[in-house]
Design an enzyme around this catalytic site. Structure first.
Site, PDB file in Angstrom:
ATOM      1  N   ARG A   1      69.903  40.369 -34.038  1.00  0.00           N
ATOM      2  CA  ARG A   1      69.974  41.687 -34.692  1.00  0.00           C
ATOM      3  C   ARG A   1      70.336  41.553 -36.171  1.00  0.00           C
ATOM      4  O   ARG A   1      69.978  42.396 -36.980  1.00  0.00           O
ATOM      5  CB  ARG A   1      70.971  42.612 -33.970  1.00  0.00           C
TER       6      ARG A   1
ATOM      7  N   TYR B   1      52.013  59.765 -46.157  1.00  0.00           N
ATOM      8  CA  TYR B   1      51.707  59.550 -44.743  1.00  0.00           C
ATOM      9  C   TYR B   1      52.479  60.600 -43.920  1.00  0.00           C
ATOM     10  O   TYR B   1      53.649  60.894 -44.214  1.00  0.00           O
ATOM     11  CB  TYR B   1      52.102  58.122 -44.362  1.00  0.00           C
TER      12      TYR B   1
ATOM     13  N   ASP C   1      55.790  52.838 -51.243  1.00  0.00           N
ATOM     14  CA  ASP C   1      55.126  52.431 -50.007  1.00  0.00           C
ATOM     15  C   ASP C   1      53.831  51.733 -50.423  1.00  0.00           C
ATOM     16  O   ASP C   1      52.914  52.359 -50.971  1.00  0.00           O
ATOM     17  CB  ASP C   1      54.846  53.678 -49.146  1.00  0.00           C
TER      18      ASP C   1
ATOM     19  N   LYS D   1      49.861  47.280 -40.396  1.00  0.00           N
ATOM     20  CA  LYS D   1      48.531  47.408 -41.000  1.00  0.00           C
ATOM     21  C   LYS D   1      48.064  46.056 -41.560  1.00  0.00           C
ATOM     22  O   LYS D   1      47.848  45.142 -40.797  1.00  0.00           O
ATOM     23  CB  LYS D   1      48.579  48.510 -42.057  1.00  0.00           C
TER      24      LYS D   1
HETATM   25  C1  LIG Z   1      51.133  54.546 -45.634  1.00  0.00           C
HETATM   26  C2  LIG Z   1      51.920  54.389 -44.369  1.00  0.00           C
HETATM   27  N1  LIG Z   1      53.249  54.207 -44.444  1.00  0.00           N
HETATM   28  C3  LIG Z   1      54.014  54.074 -43.328  1.00  0.00           C
HETATM   29  C4  LIG Z   1      53.451  54.142 -42.081  1.00  0.00           C
HETATM   30  C5  LIG Z   1      54.334  54.028 -40.864  1.00  0.00           C
HETATM   31  O1  LIG Z   1      54.149  52.768 -40.287  1.00  0.00           O
HETATM   32  P1  LIG Z   1      54.437  52.457 -38.732  1.00  0.00           P
HETATM   33  O2  LIG Z   1      53.444  53.214 -37.947  1.00  0.00           O
HETATM   34  O3  LIG Z   1      54.306  50.971 -38.677  1.00  0.00           O
HETATM   35  O4  LIG Z   1      55.837  52.917 -38.465  1.00  0.00           O
HETATM   36  C6  LIG Z   1      52.070  54.332 -41.951  1.00  0.00           C
HETATM   37  C7  LIG Z   1      51.457  54.407 -40.604  1.00  0.00           C
HETATM   38  O5  LIG Z   1      50.329  54.784 -40.427  1.00  0.00           O
HETATM   39  C8  LIG Z   1      51.286  54.460 -43.126  1.00  0.00           C
HETATM   40  O6  LIG Z   1      49.959  54.659 -43.061  1.00  0.00           O
END
Ligand SMILES: Cc1ncc(COP(=O)(O)O)c(C=O)c1O
Length: 388
Positions: free
Chosen positions: A51, A105, A177, A202
């Site tokens: 952890r 997102y 992000d 991704k």
């Molecule tokens: C731009 C972006 N940020 C964050 C996330 C969240 O990621 P996760 O689904 O791995 O939690 C996504 C998920 O689609 C995303 O497209």
């Protein structure tokens, strides 16, 4: 060879590897133990508890992402949302305020709408995420600014250097992000940002078989991020760390193909009579093209396009595809397609969607690494089905 001397392809293949020299294997082993012996009875003090994210299997992908983002500290966690949560909660506490780009997102939008108020943290969403508009929303109690570029699903491009300058001037922490771009195409930290977050689900992993996330930044700030991750227990387990490290070894190779395929498809779609608009920062006509060309080394594997037809024909287009799969998520080796109105933005009212430019015939495409000729032929099959 030191990490700082390595180029991105070498960093992908080698940075962070934690080889076991006693055995001589050329990959990082999966250390399955959750308990480690004390140093004075044969253990190593540093390896204590999963952890805490200090097992070599966990250190390997964390160091690789740090190296790829050009910084000295990284952390891998259980999802992209976990990465965002621990980054934000590392710098925000009750009574603070944070500024977000409005175009985000959907999961991020839900987190800032529901979780932040529960923690007593106020937020402002800014529609046009240029540095001046974001700065207009900064107040005395603002502690952070959060952006996503290129954004989902219309690919707005934020000028990262300008936002980072603004944040420094106003004494607030800047968080980007970088999921859509990947560290191969864009490095927000090099442009002055403090923290970068990824949905590792991704491009970083790249094979649509893992849910994970990552945060990277300077170690002083990352200490606070790590503390949140350890407290909330969202550090990544060793089996998933193994998959993530393995996936990232081919990130640069994959991104080159994702970039090339998306560019070719964007050009192909832009010239198609059934397509009214294409959203891809690599196209010279895209409003963010100039900034993207300055701050990105490649324009990424994601694009959107709008069909010039009724929604039922747009559905027939997608149903007519044989190779491209209709699915949410993105960044894998296989091409995926979806309707943002039915997936990422389904919870938004139709009126709000229209106001944001997300129509029912807007289609988001995650270009995989297949042969682009096969992808174009598949699109033609879809167009033929839509015309019927
Ligand atoms: C731009 C972006 N940020 C964050 C996330 C969240 O990621 P996760 O689904 O791995 O939690 C996504 C998920 O689609 C995303 O497209």
């Amino acid at each position: 060879m030191t990490i700082s001397a390595m180029r991105p392809d070498t960093l992908c293949a080698r940075a962070g590897e934690q080889l076991d020299r006693r055995v001589g294997g050329v990959t990082t082993p999966i250390h399955t133990a959750s308990a480690y012996m004390r140093a004075d009875v044969g253990g190593r003090e540093a390896y204590r508890y999963p952890r805490y994210a200090n097992i070599p299997t966990q250190v390997a992908p964390a160091e690789k992402i740090a190296a790829l983002e050009g910084t000295n500290d990284g952390l891998v966690v259980s999802s992209g949302m976990a990465a965002e949560a621990v980054a934000l909660l590392a710098v925000l506490r009750a009574g603070d305020h944070v500024v977000f780009q409005a175009d985000l997102y959907g999961g991020t939008h839900h987190f800032l709408s529901v979780e932040l108020p529960r923690q007593g943290i106020a937020r402002t969403l800014v529609e046009h995420a240029d540095a001046a508009s974001l700065e207009d929303a900064v107040r005395d109690d603002t502690r952070a600014v959060f952006v996503e570029t290129p954004s989902n699903p219309l690919f707005h491009v934020v000028d990262l250097a300008a936002v980072a300058d603004m944040a420094k001037r106003r004494g607030i922490v800047s968080i980007a992000d970088n999921t859509f771009a990947s560290p191969i195409n864009q490095n927000p930290l090099a442009l002055g940002f403090d923290l970068v977050v990824h949905s590792g689900t991704k491009y970083l992993n790249g094979h649509s078989d893992l849910n994970c996330g990552a945060v990277a930044g300077d170690s002083a700030l990352m200490e606070k991020v790590r503390e949140r991750a350890v407290d909330y227990g969202v550090t990544l387990n060793v089996y998933d760390c193994f998959l993530l490290e393995r996936g990232m070894k081919t990130l640069a190779l994959r991104m080159a193909r994702h970039n090339a395929n998306a560019m070719a498809l964007a050009e192909f779609l832009a010239g198609h009579d059934m397509v009214s608009r294409v959203f891809y920062p690599g196209l010279p006509g895209h409003p963010g093209h100039g900034i993207a060309a300055r701050q990105m080394r490649g324009f990424g594997g994601m694009l959107s396009f709008e069909l010039d037809c009724e929604p039922r024909r747009a559905r027939a287009f997608v149903a007519g595809l044989g190779l491209v799969l209709e699915a949410v998520s993105l960044g894998g080796v296989e091409s995926l397609i979806c309707f943002p109105s039915e997936t990422s933005h389904a919870k938004m009212s139709p009126g709000d969607r229209r106001a944001r430019g997300i129509s029912d015939t807007l289609i988001r495409f995650s270009a995989g690494i297949e042969d682009v000729e096969d992808l174009m032929e598949d699109m033609e099959r879809g167009f033929a089905a839509a015309r019927r």
